[in-house]
Structure formats: structure tokens, C-alpha cells
Design a protein around this motif. Structure first.
Motif, PDB file in Angstrom:
ATOM      1  N   ARG A  41      20.103  -7.223   1.089  1.00 58.48           N
ATOM      2  CA  ARG A  41      19.444  -6.020   1.588  1.00 58.48           C
ATOM      3  C   ARG A  41      18.135  -6.409   2.270  1.00 58.48           C
ATOM      4  N   LEU A  42      17.564  -5.457   2.997  1.00 59.58           N
ATOM      5  CA  LEU A  42      16.276  -5.649   3.643  1.00 59.58           C
ATOM      6  C   LEU A  42      15.253  -4.723   3.003  1.00 59.58           C
ATOM      7  N   PHE A  43      14.126  -5.289   2.585  1.00 61.50           N
ATOM      8  CA  PHE A  43      13.040  -4.511   2.002  1.00 61.50           C
ATOM      9  C   PHE A  43      11.790  -4.627   2.873  1.00 61.50           C
ATOM     10  N   TYR A  44      11.042  -3.531   2.944  1.00 67.07           N
ATOM     11  CA  TYR A  44       9.701  -3.545   3.526  1.00 67.07           C
ATOM     12  C   TYR A  44       8.711  -3.218   2.415  1.00 67.07           C
ATOM     13  N   ILE A  45       7.589  -3.949   2.374  1.00 71.09           N
ATOM     14  CA  ILE A  45       6.507  -3.559   1.481  1.00 71.09           C
ATOM     15  C   ILE A  45       5.213  -3.483   2.293  1.00 71.09           C
ATOM     16  N   GLY A  46       4.410  -2.471   2.012  1.00 71.61           N
ATOM     17  CA  GLY A  46       3.170  -2.302   2.752  1.00 71.61           C
ATOM     18  C   GLY A  46       2.296  -1.261   2.089  1.00 71.61           C
ATOM     19  N   ALA A  47       1.090  -1.124   2.604  1.00 69.05           N
ATOM     20  CA  ALA A  47       0.143  -0.132   2.090  1.00 69.05           C
ATOM     21  C   ALA A  47      -0.363   0.713   3.250  1.00 69.05           C
ATOM     22  N   GLY A  48      -0.724   1.966   2.960  1.00 67.09           N
ATOM     23  CA  GLY A  48      -1.279   2.834   3.992  1.00 67.09           C
ATOM     24  C   GLY A  48      -0.344   3.008   5.173  1.00 67.09           C
ATOM     25  N   THR A  49      -0.906   2.936   6.381  1.00 67.04           N
ATOM     26  CA  THR A  49      -0.112   3.116   7.602  1.00 67.04           C
ATOM     27  C   THR A  49       1.048   2.139   7.655  1.00 67.04           C
ATOM     28  N   SER A  50       0.800   0.895   7.299  1.00 66.92           N
ATOM     29  CA  SER A  50       1.852  -0.122   7.351  1.00 66.92           C
ATOM     30  C   SER A  50       3.008   0.222   6.417  1.00 66.92           C
ATOM     31  N   GLY A  51       2.684   0.686   5.220  1.00 61.26           N
ATOM     32  CA  GLY A  51       3.725   1.078   4.290  1.00 61.26           C
ATOM     33  C   GLY A  51       4.519   2.272   4.784  1.00 61.26           C
ATOM     34  N   ARG A  52       3.810   3.223   5.375  1.00 61.19           N
ATOM     35  CA  ARG A  52       4.495   4.421   5.894  1.00 61.19           C
ATOM     36  C   ARG A  52       5.432   4.065   7.041  1.00 61.19           C
ATOM     37  N   LEU A  53       5.017   3.144   7.889  1.00 62.01           N
ATOM     38  CA  LEU A  53       5.870   2.725   9.001  1.00 62.01           C
ATOM     39  C   LEU A  53       7.137   2.052   8.490  1.00 62.01           C
ATOM     40  N   GLY A  54       7.014   1.260   7.433  1.00 60.07           N
ATOM     41  CA  GLY A  54       8.191   0.634   6.850  1.00 60.07           C
ATOM     42  C   GLY A  54       9.150   1.658   6.281  1.00 60.07           C
ATOM     43  N   ILE A  55       8.615   2.647   5.594  1.00 58.10           N
ATOM     44  CA  ILE A  55       9.454   3.713   5.033  1.00 58.10           C
ATOM     45  C   ILE A  55      10.132   4.501   6.146  1.00 58.10           C
ATOM     46  N   LEU A  56       9.388   4.787   7.214  1.00 56.49           N
ATOM     47  CA  LEU A  56       9.967   5.507   8.343  1.00 56.49           C
ATOM     48  C   LEU A  56      11.141   4.739   8.931  1.00 56.49           C
ATOM     49  N   ASP A  57      10.955   3.450   9.176  1.00 53.09           N
ATOM     50  CA  ASP A  57      12.028   2.662   9.775  1.00 53.09           C
ATOM     51  C   ASP A  57      13.240   2.593   8.853  1.00 53.09           C
ATOM     52  N   ALA A  58      12.995   2.387   7.564  1.00 51.82           N
ATOM     53  CA  ALA A  58      14.104   2.311   6.609  1.00 51.82           C
ATOM     54  C   ALA A  58      14.866   3.630   6.539  1.00 51.82           C
ATOM     55  N   VAL A  69      16.073  -9.902   1.679  1.00 51.77           N
ATOM     56  CA  VAL A  69      14.944 -10.306   2.519  1.00 51.77           C
ATOM     57  C   VAL A  69      13.841  -9.278   2.324  1.00 51.77           C
ATOM     58  N   VAL A  70      12.615  -9.748   2.156  1.00 49.67           N
ATOM     59  CA  VAL A  70      11.471  -8.852   1.987  1.00 49.67           C
ATOM     60  C   VAL A  70      10.469  -9.118   3.108  1.00 49.67           C
ATOM     61  N   ILE A  71      10.120  -8.061   3.845  1.00 50.32           N
ATOM     62  CA  ILE A  71       9.130  -8.163   4.921  1.00 50.32           C
ATOM     63  C   ILE A  71       7.859  -7.453   4.484  1.00 50.32           C
ATOM     64  N   GLY A  72       6.765  -8.181   4.472  1.00 48.53           N
ATOM     65  CA  GLY A  72       5.465  -7.594   4.180  1.00 48.53           C
ATOM     66  C   GLY A  72       4.792  -7.145   5.460  1.00 48.53           C
ATOM     67  N   ILE A  73       4.301  -5.913   5.479  1.00 48.67           N
ATOM     68  CA  ILE A  73       3.670  -5.344   6.676  1.00 48.67           C
ATOM     69  C   ILE A  73       2.202  -5.064   6.370  1.00 48.67           C
ATOM     70  N   ALA A  74       1.315  -5.656   7.157  1.00 49.16           N
ATOM     71  CA  ALA A  74      -0.121  -5.426   6.967  1.00 49.16           C
ATOM     72  C   ALA A  74      -0.829  -5.803   8.255  1.00 49.16           C
ATOM     73  N   ALA A  75      -1.457  -4.838   8.885  1.00 49.18           N
ATOM     74  CA  ALA A  75      -2.136  -5.107  10.156  1.00 49.18           C
ATOM     75  C   ALA A  75      -3.157  -6.222  10.008  1.00 49.18           C
ATOM     76  N   SER A  76      -3.939  -6.185   8.934  1.00 52.53           N
ATOM     77  CA  SER A  76      -4.983  -7.183   8.721  1.00 52.53           C
ATOM     78  C   SER A  76      -4.414  -8.530   8.314  1.00 52.53           C
ATOM     79  N   GLY A  77      -3.289  -8.488   7.616  1.00 49.12           N
ATOM     80  CA  GLY A  77      -2.719  -9.718   7.082  1.00 49.12           C
ATOM     81  C   GLY A  77      -3.420 -10.189   5.828  1.00 49.12           C
ATOM     82  N   THR A  78      -4.173  -9.288   5.183  1.00 48.80           N
ATOM     83  CA  THR A  78      -4.948  -9.675   3.994  1.00 48.80           C
ATOM     84  C   THR A  78      -4.709  -8.774   2.789  1.00 48.80           C
ATOM     85  N   THR A  79      -3.796  -7.840   2.865  1.00 46.41           N
ATOM     86  CA  THR A  79      -3.589  -6.866   1.789  1.00 46.41           C
ATOM     87  C   THR A  79      -3.042  -7.539   0.529  1.00 46.41           C
ATOM     88  N   PRO A  80      -3.764  -7.500  -0.588  1.00 47.08           N
ATOM     89  CA  PRO A  80      -3.323  -8.180  -1.820  1.00 47.08           C
ATOM     90  C   PRO A  80      -1.937  -7.739  -2.303  1.00 47.08           C
TER      91      PRO A  80
END
Length: 277
Positions: free
Chosen positions: A62-79, A132-143
Motif C-alpha cells: 500500500r501507499l501511505f502519506y504522513i504529514g502535518a498541517g497543510t502537508s498532511g491535508r494535501l496527502g489526505i486529499l490525494d489519498a 511505501v510511506v511518503i513523508g510530506i513537509a514543506a520545510s523538511g524538518t517536521t519531527p
């Protein structure tokens, strides 16, 4: 080379409150025009990640997206758009946001700073080495995102990332990083703007190309789409008419009988011509 968050650098514009409305809109649009060019530079990275996703899904993953804030919402939208568009199950592409479902609409305080929660969230879906897990973060620093990918790496799970800063900790963690460098935002630090647009474009490319590779598109049509409203039913009927020589009424009957454009076309048997002899 020191890591610099270009997404946090001062805007190329100043005194925004003194601009006319036309100036504001024109300037935003001018900045937005740079985003597709930045995405184009990342196509080789996107291709590498998609190849991995296709291989894993074909093997039952399966394909997973993980993210926070806007990035997380975009992943949920695409999924969430994959089942209606391509007719796949809702558990094939899964979006997870820091803070849970309530964070889709409202910010959850400190959710993105929790380094343990992403793995807990993934474990609820019985994540395994086929996925597969894709991490989404504009900054690239989200813990939340970085630690989630680190745990995936430790457990033999393929990892990708989408970020908008060069050489970020997230890119260094992911096995298949994508970096779309869009530069400073029109409003300084507002990464829901160009960075968000870049992430959405990359996500569109990832799932669309994956589904095409998996055979979920025929010609240029969504032949497996869910028939969830009158507009889509009408579109499906017209797709059938383009593929086989039948009337609108007959195409409607076939679609109602088989439930999908693909099945209607594949199961159609032309009526044999009768002889007058």
C-alpha cells in the motif's frame, strides 16, 4: 553545506499592505508561475519513487502519506481521491495527518512536534515491509514526519518524501526523496502557497502515474471510476459509446448492469446480424 530553509526566507516583495489589489494578485500569480518549472526539475526523483511504489503495490503493498498541517491535508486529499477516480479500495492509498482527523479542519497544538506519534499512527494500519510511506513537509524538518520515516527505515519499509528545501533532514532520511525548490513565499513563510502548490502537483503526478502503470486507465479515460453521481454516470455512458457502437440508452443499460465502464466494454457482445436468406 549548511541547511538553509529557503521556504522561510524573506519574500521577494515588501509593503504588501500598500499594494493595490491588482498588484497583489498579479504578484502572487507571477510567483505561482515558477512552481511547475521547479516540479519539472524534480521529475527524475519522482520517477524513482513511483517505480518503487508500483513495484510494492504489485506485490500486495500500500501507499501511505504522513504529514502535518497543510502537508498532511494535501496527502489526505490525494489519498481520498484515488478510490473515486481509479476505482481502487480505500485502503490502497492512505493519508495520515499529525493530530488525527480533527487536524484536517483545525490545527492541533504541538501535534507535528511529537516524534513518537507517526509510527503509532502507522502501526494502527498494520504497516509492513510491502508498503511505501511518503513523508510530506514543506520545510523538511517536521519531527512527526522525520521520525516516522526513520522508524520505517528501521523496519525495512520503503520511504519517500516531498519537501521544498534542498538537503533537508527529511530528504536525508527518505530513501526516495523529492525536492521541489520553490524559493521564498509571497507572504514570508506561508508555505501553504507555492510550497503547497508544488506538493499538490507532485502528489498528482505520483498517484496518477502509479495508477496508469497499474492499468487503472485505458486510453486516456478513467474506466474504473466510481459512479457516485449523475455527472459521472453520464460520463461513463459516453465513454462506453466511444468504445463500442451502441446508443446512449444501450450504454446506460450496460453501465447499470456491470457497474463500471471497463466491465461494460469488456463484457459487451455485439448482436449477430440475421440473414434474410
Amino acid at each position: 553545506m549548511a541547511f538553509i530553509k529557503t521556504t522561510e526566507q524573506p519574500s521577494n516583495y515588501d509593503n504588501l499592505e500598500k499594494m493595490s489589489l491588482t498588484e497583489i494578485l498579479t504578484s502572487i500569480n507571477k510567483e505561482d508561475e515558477t512552481v511547475p518549472l521547479a516540479v519539472a526539475k524534480a521529475i527524475p526523483q519522482i520517477e524513482n519513487l513511483v517505480s518503487e511504489i508500483v513495484t510494492k503495490i504489485q506485490s500486495g503493498g500500500r501507499l501511505f502519506y504522513i504529514g502535518a498541517g497543510t502537508s498532511g491535508r494535501l496527502g489526505i486529499l490525494d489519498a481520498s481521491e484515488c478510490p473515486p477516480t481509479f476505482g481502487v479500495s480505500a485502503d490502497l492509498v492512505i493519508g495520515i495527518i499529525a493530530g488525527g482527523d480533527q487536524a484536517i479542519r483545525n490545527a492541533v497544538e504541538n501535534a507535528e512536534d511529537n516524534p513518537e506519534q507517526a509510527w503509532i499512527d502507522l502501526m494502527e494500519h498494520k504497516i509492513n515491509s510491502k508498503d511505501v510511506v511518503i513523508g510530506i513537509a514543506a520545510s523538511g524538518t517536521t519531527p512527526y514526519v522525520i521520525s516516522g520515516l526513520q522508524k520505517c527505515n528501521e523496519n525495512g519499509i520503503s520511504t519517500g518524501s516531498i519537501s521544498c528545501n534542498a538537503g533537508s533532514p527529511l530528504s536525508q532520511t527518505a530513501k526516495f526523496p523529492i525536492e521541489v525548490i520553490v524559493g521564498p513565499e509571497f507572504v514570508t513563510g506561508s508555505s501553504r502557497m507555492k510550497a503547497g502548490t508544488a506538493q499538490k502537483l507532485a502528489l498528482n503526478m505520483i498517484t496518477t502515474s502509479t495508477m496508469i502503470q497499474l492499468g487503472r486507465v485505458k486510453g486516456n479515460k478513467m474506466v474504473d471510476m466510481q459512479l457516485s453521481n449523475a455527472k459521472l454516470v453520464d460520463r461513463g455512458v459516453k465513454m462506453i459509446m466511444q468504445e463500442i457502437p451502441v446508443s446512449y440508452e444501450k450504454a446506460s443499460e450496460l453501465l447499470a448492469k456491470y457497474g463500471s465502464v471497463r466491465k461494460a466494454v469488456d463484457n459487451f457482445t455485439p448482436t449477430p446480424l440475421t440473414s434474410n436468406c
